[in-house]
Design an enzyme around this catalytic site. Structure first.
Site, short mmCIF file in Angstrom:
data_model
loop_
_atom_site.label_atom_id
_atom_site.label_comp_id
_atom_site.label_asym_id
_atom_site.label_seq_id
_atom_site.Cartn_x
_atom_site.Cartn_y
_atom_site.Cartn_z
N THR A 509 0.83 -1.10 0.11
CA THR A 509 0.10 -0.03 -0.08
C THR A 509 0.89 1.06 -0.02
O THR A 509 0.70 2.16 0.67
CB THR A 509 -1.13 -0.05 1.23
N HIS A 510 1.61 1.11 -0.84
CA HIS A 510 2.67 2.16 -0.97
C HIS A 510 2.70 3.02 -2.37
O HIS A 510 3.48 2.81 -3.06
CB HIS A 510 4.32 1.96 -0.93
#
Lengths: 580, 259
Positions: A509-510
């Site tokens: 989730t970057h």
């Protein structure tokens, strides 16, 4: 579609500052501005959160598998495709990345791995050219400097670290990372058996491992705002979970209460902003829907600050027709440009003669080595730029999500069960968290077909792995494998191959980019105070500002940029001009 | 046609209920934190303690009925198919119980009736297109529809090939059937594929083995015990630096309710 039919939005009284999204960026800015006496309205489309909500947080099914803390995709999502030939389709169910929701945003469900980006990152284009020549940068790679240097950003990193109470290794020093003006506010986290094994194996290979900077808190800590938090209990429910102890730094237990205590912050939850209203190069406010009543409101403001997750920051600009949309054909325009992600290589070791307590842990409990990160090694003979942070982490192996199996093991039946139980506590993994560099064909724009619950078009992601990513993956996977062999694994499985970007398995989730910062309005959306070039009273803050993604977790850099932005906004409120 | 043969699973149930009496509970000890302030919900609700020290509590009452074991979604035939298929995915063996004893079919039934079964938080607006596999879930069907259709497929396949219900086949025949669905093997299902069904059913089975027992599977935490997973513990500070596998008696979320 449940859009409420209203002829005209309810007009609210004007406020000095309205913030859209109350995660780390929104929380930090709200805290800084309200402490200085500025009245702030914080709009948050999710619900209120507090540590009391986490009484039952140790529920893997609810939080990790059913995404309790994540965005309700039935209301809003993105569409995805690998390239322009495909028709983008909705990201219908959570997979590759997990969009946060509610007060605290992604800052509530993160692991707490808190590493600063490198000096190289902020000047990546000029430093690459200086060392290797311009021909080293592929023609379709839109590598650019960030318009700010590490040294300029350093005080803000420090401010963020003292606010959050980052626990770090006192020996972490240049040359592989940037210089620090102050030591970490709290000592490093404890070391597990697997961390010691990694450290020893990495040192034997001549690398420089260190205890990963952690927002989990190694000891009780009182921050400069007077916020006191308890030490981490190593309970192993961090990422995807909220911390019931308040030990993990989270906007809800740090900056938001500070802002609330001033009496100058009004948070309105369940408030989904659909548009930024603007005229003649200045915003006049925002329009939002109260998702409980369905009513639509117009909130006028002197300054509009967008601090939602990058997809929504981009969506608001595009749907509001604010800023120049990026055009992949010509490479011109800026909004939606330089969408990047994370290239995750790694190695898993299976230990036939050893068992570990991998069920214990903390989100940011690990050892990191930067020997193959950034430009810390010579790229002359490599077909890629940048690198990866090599790490072992022990964040807690939970039984539904963590079922490591050696290659060629059946996925069900008697043989599966035997291997599943045997290796449940006999596997360790090394991750190489690789950078993701910007390419002309990886970008965000408006989807022509699919809409959200309020009738607004979704953001469309066009993204695929490139030759750069594939070469980086191969290199880093091999390095990870070597360390794992050194740790004494019986068998090692290396993860070093990329095909097409797939939204199904969890990746990272970057997500970064889309409203990048820079020194030139032709190639960036905001200046180095995160002030929009095309609308001086609009500030956009978050990982959407990243001109590329580094081989690190993004939050520390988002935190530093947020303090930088807060300073700029305060200046702007005193004297409303272009700050750069 | 219903094939309810109460005896088969009722006797299973009684055995499990007897196991309940052996459960021990772990209780809060304020000492483990060495006086450090604990913030958040536990600091307030439990008076500043971790819940890690082992204090066996009095045994539970004898063999109370498990009122959770009833059906919210499946009919009897579907339940029997689910029970048989889950058992082949995670079978009972010398290491411990299989899916049937763990209550996995009840877990799956309850999940079918939950928001997850109905894709409550998923984007389910059209237009629906097949797309490419890298674009993920693009079905117009909900998860509980895919499971229902797939299990009907197992029944149809079994009746055609073996003239029996799926749950009446020998374990070898059941495995052969499941393998055919895992691979696809020319089997047609309306609106979904045998692979999509199998993969989803397998995931539900693993979840039912290892989720907190409050969801109906992982009966008596036996799924966790087989792999020495301690479940819901508040604190590992004392253990985190230790070498090897530290064995800690598991506790479930129910433990929080007993204070």
């Amino acid at each position: 579609m449940e859009k409420e039919k209203t002829d005209m939005a309810n007009q609210l009284p004007k406020v000095p500052v309205v913030i859209v999204g109350m995660g780390w960026a929104g929380g930090i800015i709200a805290s800084e501005l309200t402490k200085q006496g500025t009245k702030v309205v914080g709009l948050e489309r999710g619900k209120v959160r507090s540590t009391e909500d986490y009484f039952m947080a140790h529920d893997e099914l609810r939080y990790a598998q059913r995404y309790e803390m994540m965005q309700d995709l039935s209301k809003d999502t993105v569409t995805v495709r690998n390239n322009e030939k495909q028709t983008a389709l909705p990201y219908r169910s959570h997979g590759s990345f997990l969009l946060g929701d509610g007060l605290g945003g992604a800052g509530s469900h993160w692991n707490g791995q808190s590493l600063r980006f490198l000096p190289y990152d902020f000047e990546i284009r000029s430093q690459t050219i200086k060392r290797y020549g311009e021909q080293k940068i592929p023609a379709d790679m839109q590598l650019q400097d960030w318009g700010i240097t590490y040294d300029q950003l350093e005080p803000y990193f420090t401010q963020y670290e003292y606010m959050a109470g980052i626990s770090g290794d006192p020996d972490l020093e240049p040359p592989m990372v940037g210089k620090r003006s102050k030591p970490f506010p709290t000592p490093p986290m404890k070391k597990t058996e697997s961390m010691k094994m990694f450290e020893e194996a990495a040192k034997k290979l001549g690398y420089h491992p260190y205890n990963m900077p952690s927002a989990n808190l190694s000891e009780q800590y009182k921050n400069p705002d007077g916020i006191e938090r308890a030490a981490c209990q190593y309970c192993a429910f961090c990422e995807r979970f909220g911390c019931e102890y308040g030990a993990k730094a989270d906007p809800v237990v740090t900056v938001i209460p500070v802002a609330q205590k001033t009496g100058n912050l009004e948070i309105r939850t369940h408030s989904n902003v659909t548009k930024v209203i603007h005229t003649n190069g200045k915003a006049t406010g925002v329009v939002y829907v109260d998702t409980i009543t369905g009513e639509e409101f117009e909130q006028p403001a002197d300054v509009v600050i967008l601090t939602s997750y990058l997809f929504n920051n981009v969506k608001l600009l595009l749907n509001s027709k604010l800023g120049k949309p990026y055009d992949p054909k010509t490479g011109t325009g800026v909004v939606g440009k330089n969408y990047c992600y994370q290239v995750n290589a790694g190695a898993t070791g299976f230990f036939d003669d050893k068992e570990f307590s991998t069920f214990m842990g903390a989100g940011a409990l690990g050892i990191e080595a930067d020997d193959f990160n950034g430009d810390n090694f010579d790229h002359t003979n490599e077909k890629f730029l940048h690198g990866a942070g090599m790490r072992i982490t022990q964040s807690g192996a939970r039984p539904i999500g963590s079922n490591p199996l050696p290659k060629n093991t059946p996925s069900w039946g008697k043989e599966f069960k035997t291997a599943n139980l045997k290796y449940a506590n006999r596997a360790l993994s090394i991750g190489a968290q690789g950078s993701s560099l910007p390419f002309k064909t990886n970008y965000l724009d408006v989807d022509p077909t699919y809409k959200d619950a309020y009738g607004m078009p979704l953001v469309r992601m066009t993204f695929d792995w490139t030759e750069q990513d594939k070469a980086l993956m191969k290199f880093q996977g091999a390095k990870a494998g070597e360390i794992m062999k050194g740790m004494g694994a019986t068998t090692v499985t290396v993860n070093d191959t990329l095909t097409n970007y797939n939204v199904v398995p969890y990746g990272s989730t970057h997500n970064t980019g889309g409203t990048v910062m820079g020194a030139d309005p032709a190639t960036s959306v905001v200046n180095n105070y995160l002030q929009m070039w095309d609308a001086e009273n609009v500030f956009i803050v978050g990982a959407s500002n990243f001109a590329h993604n580094s081989g690190y977790n993004p939050t520390a850099t988002v935190g530093a940029l947020s303090y930088r932005a807060a300073e700029g906004i305060a200046k702007y409120l005193k004297q409303p001009v272009k700050l750069v | 046609m219903p094939n309810y043969r109460g005896g088969t699973f009722v006797s299973e149930l009684n055995k499990q209920a007897q196991d309940n009496s052996r459960r021990a509970f772990l209780k809060t000890s304020g000492a483990a934190l060495g006086g450090v302030v604990v913030g958040g919900v536990f600091g307030k609700m439990l008076g500043g303690g971790s819940r890690n020290a082992v204090v066996p509590a009095a045994p539970e009452h004898q063999a109370a009925a498990d009122y959770n074991q009833a059906l919210m979604f499946f009919n009897q035939e579907q339940f029997q198919v689910a029970q048989a298929a889950a058992e082949r995915i995670f079978p009972k063996d010398e290491q411990g119980p299989g899916a049937m004893e763990l209550g996995v079919a009840y877990f799956i039934d309850h999940q079918m009736a939950s928001p997850w079964g109905y894709n409550g938080k998923d984007y389910m607006s059209g237009p629906f297109e097949k797309g490419v596999p890298t674009q993920g879930y693009q079905s117009r069907l909900t998860r509980n529809q895919i499971i229902t259709i797939g299990m009907q497929g197992l029944q149809d396949y079994s009746k055609q090939k073996y003239q029996k219900n799926f749950f009446e086949l020998t374990p070898e025949q059941q495995d052969e059937t499941l393998k055919a669905f895992e691979k696809g093997d020319g089997i047609k299902l309306p609106g979904t594929t045998p692979q999509e069904f199998f993969s989803l059913f397998r995931t539900f089975t693993i979840e039912g083995v290892y989720a907190d027992p409050m969801y109906g599977g992982n009966k008596d935490m036996a799924g966790w015990k087989m792999r020495s997973f301690p479940g819901n513990q508040g604190n590992y500070t004392e253990h985190i630096e230790k070498t090897g596998l530290v064995k800690i008696a598991p506790q479930s979320l129910h433990d929080h309710m007993s204070h």
